[in-house]
Write an enzyme that holds these catalytic residues in place. Sequence first.
Site, mmCIF file in Angstrom:
data_model
loop_
_atom_site.group_PDB
_atom_site.id
_atom_site.type_symbol
_atom_site.label_atom_id
_atom_site.label_comp_id
_atom_site.label_asym_id
_atom_site.label_seq_id
_atom_site.Cartn_x
_atom_site.Cartn_y
_atom_site.Cartn_z
ATOM 1 N N TRP A 1 50.569 47.133 24.805
ATOM 2 C CA TRP A 1 49.325 46.946 24.057
ATOM 3 C C TRP A 1 49.619 46.892 22.564
ATOM 4 C CZ3 TRP A 1 46.319 48.581 20.117
ATOM 5 C CH2 TRP A 1 44.981 48.162 20.112
ATOM 6 N N PHE B 1 49.959 56.049 24.976
ATOM 7 C CA PHE B 1 48.930 56.275 23.958
ATOM 8 C C PHE B 1 49.471 57.292 22.953
ATOM 9 C CE2 PHE B 1 46.566 54.497 27.415
ATOM 10 C CZ PHE B 1 45.500 53.821 26.835
ATOM 11 N N ARG C 1 43.846 35.940 37.942
ATOM 12 C CA ARG C 1 42.501 35.523 38.318
ATOM 13 C C ARG C 1 41.687 35.197 37.065
ATOM 14 N NH1 ARG C 1 40.284 40.561 41.163
ATOM 15 N NH2 ARG C 1 41.603 41.513 39.587
ATOM 16 N N LYS D 1 32.575 46.392 32.811
ATOM 17 C CA LYS D 1 34.041 46.345 32.841
ATOM 18 C C LYS D 1 34.635 45.507 31.717
ATOM 19 C CE LYS D 1 37.828 45.294 36.071
ATOM 20 N NZ LYS D 1 38.465 44.184 35.347
ATOM 21 N N LYS E 1 45.967 47.211 33.632
ATOM 22 C CA LYS E 1 46.774 46.445 34.603
ATOM 23 C C LYS E 1 47.036 45.023 34.110
ATOM 24 C CE LYS E 1 44.843 46.177 38.595
ATOM 25 N NZ LYS E 1 44.185 44.834 38.500
ATOM 26 N N PHE F 1 42.177 46.053 41.116
ATOM 27 C CA PHE F 1 41.997 47.492 41.288
ATOM 28 C C PHE F 1 43.281 48.174 41.767
ATOM 29 C CE2 PHE F 1 37.513 45.899 41.793
ATOM 30 C CZ PHE F 1 37.109 46.298 40.535
ATOM 31 N N THR G 1 46.796 43.950 31.030
ATOM 32 C CA THR G 1 47.608 44.083 29.818
ATOM 33 C C THR G 1 49.083 44.235 30.172
ATOM 34 O OG1 THR G 1 45.748 45.148 28.686
ATOM 35 C CG2 THR G 1 47.929 45.450 27.724
ATOM 36 N N ALA H 1 38.433 42.550 44.138
ATOM 37 C CA ALA H 1 39.216 43.231 45.168
ATOM 38 C C ALA H 1 38.429 44.326 45.877
ATOM 39 C CB ALA H 1 40.487 43.829 44.565
#
Length: 565
Positions: A417, A389, A102, A113, A79, A309, A81, A281
């Site tokens: 990415w 991917f 944030r 994480k 998210k 999230f 990224t 969140a």
Amino acid sequence: MAKKTEKKVYSDIEIAQAAELWPICDVAKEFGINEDELEQYGKYKAKLSSSLEERLKDKKDGKLVLVTAINPTPAGEGKTTTTIGLTQALNKIGTKAVAALREPSLGPCFGIKGGAAGGGYSQVVPMEDLNLHFTGDFHAITSANNLLAAMIDNHIHHGNALRIDTKRIIWKRCMDMNDRAIRDMVIGLGSKANGQIREDHFTITAASEIMAIFCMAKDMDDLKSRVERIIVAYDLDGDPVTAKDIKATGAIAALLKEAMQPNMIQTLEHTPVLIHGGPFANIAHGCNSVRATRLALKLGDVCVTEAGFGADLGAEKFMDIKCRKSGLKPDAVVIVATLRALRYNGGVEKENVSEPDLEALKKGIVNLDKHIENIQRFGVPVVVALNAFTTDTKEEYDFVKKHCAQKDCEFAISNVWEKGGEGGKDLALKVLDIMENSNNEFQFLYTEALPLEEKIKTIAREMYGADGVEFEGDSAKNLKQITKMGFGHLPVCMAKTQYSLSDDASKLGRPSGFKIHVRDVYVSAGAGFVVVLTGKILTMPGLPSVPAAQNIDYDGKTGKISGLF
């Protein structure tokens, strides 16, 4: 025949450390920020002064784009990224865009994480600084929180003129680290000089009400008035005792005066990113500061922000809390997903999620469906961004694209990415198109007049798909008391596991036939919402069996940190 060599894949931190950063004053200059409007923290990061906000106050706002996601999985969705990549892509196609994010908490950085600087060629840099201490805002918030806690105990020790009931002190201490051992404790042990013996608790800084106030306050005067309203305890008659009663407001404001100014760093492509505040969140409201978002809207044609999230948590709180209380209105929403995560929701074991599996994808896409419906419930146009991917297949892409069309939302494949802004151009064009050509009938999920119990039931039903809500312990009684105290009009902040639409982390996909279990409710009067604890959610997380901290190191010879992600 020449031997084919495989292209080396660099880690996020290797990419970040190889980047050539611009001096932050040069990044600022590109977006019309004068050097005297910066308070520099070294060469590559700065705080933005109040004089900049004052100069831009009459400038027309840009468009506001919210990035959210499906429920997080071990496979990762990307998210942040995507948020960074979209911002870079918008700038590449000639639209001035600024990201508002944030600040990462140290807890996840050293836990499971990791950090929150994005990834690959869509990162904010310097990523080590961002993920470790940054400009000290979290420490200021922690200090302010704990000053209030110390003043409460000091008041009791010196006679307790406010007649505080020591069994009803609700203000918790905090620290910015996952530490299960200090969730619950007994303090004041030893001699009389050590204070009164009582039960106490710790929460993580990201869940502190000071953090929420910090992120909701429009300026220092607003922050001080919010701090005054914090309910820290109840007296022997059952009446609330506030931070104003403790006389802590001025000192807290003094601790937060520097932290209140938004921070600015840059992406790998030298576009500005405003970083300010960091509530989780799942246990808090999950959005960066209103102040930073408003400033980003003045600096760019588009502000790209994110909420923590999935859309069941962060996006709902962005709409029903942040937008309601600030007057902000999103112009578009991007929902981030990956084929790997959708396969996982379809029942594939996490070690096999990279393998193509159309049948599992068809089962797991119901999770994406619910998040699309959640955003559409707010009346805002939606784009699904599918992070690409190398193991993905065209057949699977075509299935998701067709599925999104059936759900009346746009779809784009994102390669941010691997390719940075270049890999997000299709997504950027889709976002601009829906903002220009789609109907935006933004509305809140519930009205302020709706009783608190009904607000909770509405979120459970509409956002999670629950059949109902069970109020356990004293939660129903607490709701009545909060309403009686005059806080029934406030929005609710649901504390729920991020891993499932339900309050049971093991229920993947789109569960049905479940109820949400509310075990406690309390009012954050300064922040301006009522917190609802569901399931087994905790406001002080613990570290995993193998914390990320074990793999982080610092080389004194090279001056480089390794192991951060």
